[in-house]
Design a protein around this motif. Sequence first.
Motif, PDB file in Angstrom:
ATOM      1  N   PRO A 102      37.666  37.481  53.702  1.00 54.35           N
ATOM      2  CA  PRO A 102      38.749  35.863  53.292  1.00 54.35           C
ATOM      3  C   PRO A 102      37.925  35.846  52.169  1.00 54.35           C
ATOM      4  CG  PRO A 102      37.104  36.446  55.400  1.00 54.35           C
ATOM      5  CD  PRO A 102      37.335  37.201  54.973  1.00 54.35           C
ATOM      6  N   CYS A 103      39.073  35.655  51.233  1.00 58.92           N
ATOM      7  CA  CYS A 103      39.259  35.438  49.833  1.00 58.92           C
ATOM      8  C   CYS A 103      39.288  33.956  49.175  1.00 58.92           C
ATOM      9  CB  CYS A 103      39.987  36.085  49.627  1.00 58.92           C
ATOM     10  SG  CYS A 103      41.530  37.734  49.520  1.00 58.92           S
ATOM     11  N   PRO A 104      37.587  33.397  48.586  1.00 59.66           N
ATOM     12  CA  PRO A 104      37.487  32.616  48.020  1.00 59.66           C
ATOM     13  C   PRO A 104      38.717  31.285  47.570  1.00 59.66           C
ATOM     14  CG  PRO A 104      35.942  33.706  47.474  1.00 59.66           C
ATOM     15  CD  PRO A 104      36.698  35.130  47.924  1.00 59.66           C
ATOM     16  N   ALA A 105      39.207  32.067  46.694  1.00 56.44           N
ATOM     17  CA  ALA A 105      40.638  31.237  46.194  1.00 56.44           C
ATOM     18  C   ALA A 105      42.010  31.345  46.950  1.00 56.44           C
ATOM     19  CB  ALA A 105      40.568  31.355  44.564  1.00 56.44           C
ATOM     20  N   GLY A 106      42.171  32.543  47.683  1.00 57.89           N
ATOM     21  CA  GLY A 106      43.390  32.856  48.279  1.00 57.89           C
ATOM     22  C   GLY A 106      43.949  33.992  47.633  1.00 57.89           C
ATOM     23  N   ILE A 107      45.094  34.108  48.128  1.00 52.90           N
ATOM     24  CA  ILE A 107      45.372  35.717  47.989  1.00 52.90           C
ATOM     25  C   ILE A 107      46.906  35.453  47.320  1.00 52.90           C
ATOM     26  CG2 ILE A 107      46.595  37.760  49.333  1.00 52.90           C
ATOM     27  CD1 ILE A 107      45.437  37.056  51.474  1.00 52.90           C
ATOM     28  N   MET A 108      47.057  36.608  46.284  1.00 51.55           N
ATOM     29  CA  MET A 108      47.800  36.227  45.660  1.00 51.55           C
ATOM     30  C   MET A 108      49.120  37.901  45.413  1.00 51.55           C
ATOM     31  SD  MET A 108      48.242  36.320  41.219  1.00 51.55           S
ATOM     32  CE  MET A 108      46.836  37.367  40.223  1.00 51.55           C
ATOM     33  N   SER A 109      50.147  38.453  45.282  1.00 46.83           N
ATOM     34  CA  SER A 109      50.910  39.016  45.119  1.00 46.83           C
ATOM     35  C   SER A 109      51.186  39.448  44.085  1.00 46.83           C
ATOM     36  CB  SER A 109      52.107  38.739  46.287  1.00 46.83           C
ATOM     37  OG  SER A 109      51.863  38.347  47.893  1.00 46.83           O
ATOM     38  N   ASN A 110      51.328  40.479  43.758  1.00 42.81           N
ATOM     39  CA  ASN A 110      51.400  41.188  42.396  1.00 42.81           C
ATOM     40  C   ASN A 110      52.599  42.309  42.608  1.00 42.81           C
ATOM     41  OD1 ASN A 110      49.110  40.212  41.001  1.00 42.81           O
ATOM     42  ND2 ASN A 110      48.102  41.381  42.341  1.00 42.81           N
ATOM     43  N   VAL A 111      54.071  40.919  41.789  1.00 44.32           N
ATOM     44  CA  VAL A 111      55.116  42.104  41.946  1.00 44.32           C
ATOM     45  C   VAL A 111      55.938  42.133  41.149  1.00 44.32           C
ATOM     46  CG1 VAL A 111      57.943  42.036  42.978  1.00 44.32           C
ATOM     47  CG2 VAL A 111      55.430  41.303  44.106  1.00 44.32           C
TER      48      VAL A 111
END
Length: 228
Positions: A70-79
């Motif tokens: 689990p990620c406390p502040a959400g998941i970021m996709s880096n493109v």
Amino acid sequence: MQNPVTVYYTPYLGRTPSTVTAFKPGFRMLIGQQSYRTRAEASRFRQLTYTCLQTAMTRTGETLDMPPRPCPAGIMSNVRFPTCWDGVNLDAPDHASHVAYPASGTFESGGPCPATHPVRIPQLFFEVVWDTARFNARELWPEDGSQPFVWSQGDRTGFGNHGDYVFGWKGDALQVAMDSNCDRCPQLRSQTLAVGNQCEKGAVVREEVDGWLDSIPGLMPGMEETIH
């Protein structure tokens, strides 16, 4: 889930200015493949990653696959798209072979372009933040310890992450921005969000978007029995 997107166009990083050639009308490119399911496949695109956000400002700890916790502040996709162009083709049959990553290093480290793709282009970078924090309770995660998120094309690994780009800037506006290396870009005309949000475009593809779904998007074969 809400997913704010930030798009960066960067001519260079660091203290040494360099010249880049802005994309041309008709230019398009693709990074990643939605069919990829292995680390070896995803490794072809060395800067297509995820960040498990500890806070909204986390920018370290990138991975090729979906974060396994689990990620406390959400998941970021880096493109991050390739930053070298062959200088000739605005597109390619695979939408990818006319561009390349630096021959060594990365854009951030100032790596040189390969001889086959000698023209430096801006680094196009999408940051897409997925608000997954509401699903961080461990009881919501699979008992086998795997992560629960699935891309709409059925990918549970994250290796099928990909991005598409079609150039749409007016005139030489992007070249002006790159030559100026501007942030707020006073060299360009701008408009308020309220004005921009008034822009509308009619449907191009006719498809049914109302009604009930016959199946859950992204559901892999055999998973139907697990849905209650």
